[in-house]
Design an enzyme around this catalytic site. Structure first.
Site, PDB file in Angstrom:
ATOM      1  N   ASP A  48       1.240  -0.668   0.145  1.00  0.00           N
ATOM      2  CA  ASP A  48       0.111  -0.112   0.090  1.00  0.00           C
ATOM      3  C   ASP A  48       0.924   1.285  -0.333  1.00  0.00           C
ATOM      4  O   ASP A  48       0.260   2.583   0.232  1.00  0.00           O
ATOM      5  CB  ASP A  48      -1.069   0.317   1.212  1.00  0.00           C
ATOM      6  CG  ASP A  48      -0.355   0.038   2.502  1.00  0.00           C
ATOM      7  OD1 ASP A  48       0.928  -0.012   2.507  1.00  0.00           O
ATOM      8  OD2 ASP A  48      -0.788  -0.080   3.264  1.00  0.00           O
ATOM      9  N   SER A  49       2.095   1.269   0.204  1.00  0.00           N
ATOM     10  CA  SER A  49       3.191   2.058  -0.045  1.00  0.00           C
ATOM     11  C   SER A  49       3.102   2.764  -1.972  1.00  0.00           C
ATOM     12  O   SER A  49       3.123   3.270  -1.661  1.00  0.00           O
ATOM     13  CB  SER A  49       4.596   1.645   0.040  1.00  0.00           C
ATOM     14  OG  SER A  49       4.803   0.256  -0.484  1.00  0.00           O
ATOM     15  N   ASP A  87      -0.777  -6.566  -0.390  1.00  0.00           N
ATOM     16  CA  ASP A  87      -1.205  -5.634   1.265  1.00  0.00           C
ATOM     17  C   ASP A  87      -2.605  -4.948   1.148  1.00  0.00           C
ATOM     18  O   ASP A  87      -3.104  -4.576   0.593  1.00  0.00           O
ATOM     19  CB  ASP A  87      -0.190  -4.498   0.894  1.00  0.00           C
ATOM     20  CG  ASP A  87       0.412  -4.370   2.126  1.00  0.00           C
ATOM     21  OD1 ASP A  87       0.780  -4.926   3.459  1.00  0.00           O
ATOM     22  OD2 ASP A  87       1.384  -2.972   2.364  1.00  0.00           O
ATOM     23  N   LYS A 117      -0.719  -9.564   2.951  1.00  0.00           N
ATOM     24  CA  LYS A 117      -0.088  -9.212   4.229  1.00  0.00           C
ATOM     25  C   LYS A 117      -1.453  -8.269   4.752  1.00  0.00           C
ATOM     26  O   LYS A 117      -2.592  -7.497   4.895  1.00  0.00           O
ATOM     27  CB  LYS A 117       0.568  -8.725   3.996  1.00  0.00           C
ATOM     28  CG  LYS A 117       1.640  -7.941   5.343  1.00  0.00           C
ATOM     29  CD  LYS A 117       2.758  -7.070   4.591  1.00  0.00           C
ATOM     30  CE  LYS A 117       2.737  -6.182   4.139  1.00  0.00           C
ATOM     31  NZ  LYS A 117       2.274  -4.594   4.653  1.00  0.00           N
ATOM     32  N   GLU A 119      -1.442  -5.308   8.983  1.00  0.00           N
ATOM     33  CA  GLU A 119      -0.512  -5.144   9.818  1.00  0.00           C
ATOM     34  C   GLU A 119      -1.768  -5.297  11.271  1.00  0.00           C
ATOM     35  O   GLU A 119      -2.194  -5.639  11.078  1.00  0.00           O
ATOM     36  CB  GLU A 119      -0.609  -3.856   9.881  1.00  0.00           C
ATOM     37  CG  GLU A 119       0.063  -3.108   8.059  1.00  0.00           C
ATOM     38  CD  GLU A 119       0.390  -1.408   8.170  1.00  0.00           C
ATOM     39  OE1 GLU A 119       1.039  -1.284   7.357  1.00  0.00           O
ATOM     40  OE2 GLU A 119      -0.489  -0.986   9.615  1.00  0.00           O
ATOM     41  N   GLU A 186       8.562  -4.425  11.085  1.00  0.00           N
ATOM     42  CA  GLU A 186       9.264  -2.911   9.808  1.00  0.00           C
ATOM     43  C   GLU A 186      10.220  -2.595  10.678  1.00  0.00           C
ATOM     44  O   GLU A 186       9.115  -2.391  12.607  1.00  0.00           O
ATOM     45  CB  GLU A 186       8.526  -2.205   9.755  1.00  0.00           C
ATOM     46  CG  GLU A 186       8.784  -1.532   9.304  1.00  0.00           C
ATOM     47  CD  GLU A 186       8.325  -0.113   7.561  1.00  0.00           C
ATOM     48  OE1 GLU A 186       8.338   0.402   7.396  1.00  0.00           O
ATOM     49  OE2 GLU A 186       6.959  -1.326   7.968  1.00  0.00           O
TER      50      GLU A 186
END
Length: 285
Positions: A48-49, A87, A117, A119, A186
């Site tokens: 999502d970056s 993501d 993925k 978070e 991270e």
């Protein structure tokens, strides 16, 4: 080019077992993913970056599901060998198990991803378990979690005191027990990451979390010098692609302005007999 064997979760586990480091990069488009795949990158994260690197947002939060699915599909079409991880964007899994499963399923069915993925540590274990029970592989992500930046005090390293380090170690164990096939760490201290690696039975990937991790992730725009907003401490730039692109653009502008482009070698020609016929048709012959 002949297609190579597509990597699977058992392949990644075998790499860990024999001590081979896993290479992990982000990609957000077909051409980049194609080059990464050809270079031998083992895993590709469609992060999502992309909201920041591709769309110019200041955070990852504006990334939407439809956008993420579209770029994941592009990357998946290019990755004949690399294991592709989609993501899950902000609020695509947090509200409920049902929403999480539905959106994770879209990454697999529409995006062609091999896994997703999400978070969060213990607080997201229920989501991980639900998605895994639905038959979709999940990678966990703890430490600096950009979607929860306001909750963890901003985009900064995590686990730098005993209590928060202990929580990260516990989070990793809980995610593994919930069924995560791998965990991304991270921006956490290398010594804390080493403890997590030693205790884990699944691949532990790191981004800014030291050399003990089973594999390393970096953002492709960072290693190519294409992202200028900020450069995290853990980034190593492997090329200055921005300078190459700037020169190409500048040379193009100059040559067009000076009338040097296009030259004869860049233009199409009409056969002489057809040119003469055209002139007659136009009454100019």
């Amino acid at each position: 080019m002949e297609e190579r064997k597509k990597l699977t979760i058992p392949d990644l586990l075998d790499m860990v077992a024999r001590g081979e480091k896993i290479t992990f990069l982000t990609a957000y488009d077909y051409p980049t993913a194609l080059l990464e795949d050809r270079a031998g990158v083992d895993m590709i994260l469609v992060g999502d970056s992309a909201a920041m690197c591709m769309l110019g947002h200041r955070t990852t939060l504006p990334a939407k599901m439809d956008f993420m699915i579209e770029i994941t599909a592009a990357v998946s079409r290019a990755a004949t060998r690399a294991f592709v991880v989609g993501d899950m964007p902000y609020m695509s899994y947090q509200p409920s198990n049902e929403i999480a499963i539905k959106n994770a399923g879209r990454f697999i069915a529409e995006g062609g991803a091999d896994a997703v993925k999400l978070e969060g540590g213990a607080r997201m274990a229920e989501r991980v378990e639900a998605i895994v029970k639905a038959g979709i592989p999940v990678m966990g992500h703890i430490g600096l979690t950009p979607q929860a930046a306001s909750l963890i005090g901003g985009l900064k390293a995590q686990g730098r005191n005993a209590q928060t380090a202990k929580q990260l170690i516990e989070d990793a164990k809980i995610l593994e027990e919930a069924g995560a096939f791998a965990i991304l760490l991270e921006a956490i201290p290398a010594r804390v990451a080493e403890i997590i690696v030693k205790r884990a039975k699944i691949p532990i990937l790191g981004i800014g979390s030291g050399p003990a991790c089973h594999g390393q992730l970096l953002i492709v725009h960072d290693i190519l010098g294409l992202f200028e907003a900020f450069t995290p401490k853990f980034v190593k730039r492997y090329a200055d692609v921005a300078s190459v692109m700037h020169k190409a653009f500048s040379d193009y502008v100059r040559e067009v302005k000076e009338g040097k482009f296009p030259g004869p070698e860049h233009t199409y020609k009409i056969p002489q007999e057809e040119w003469e016929l055209l002139q007659k048709l136009l009454g100019e012959g």
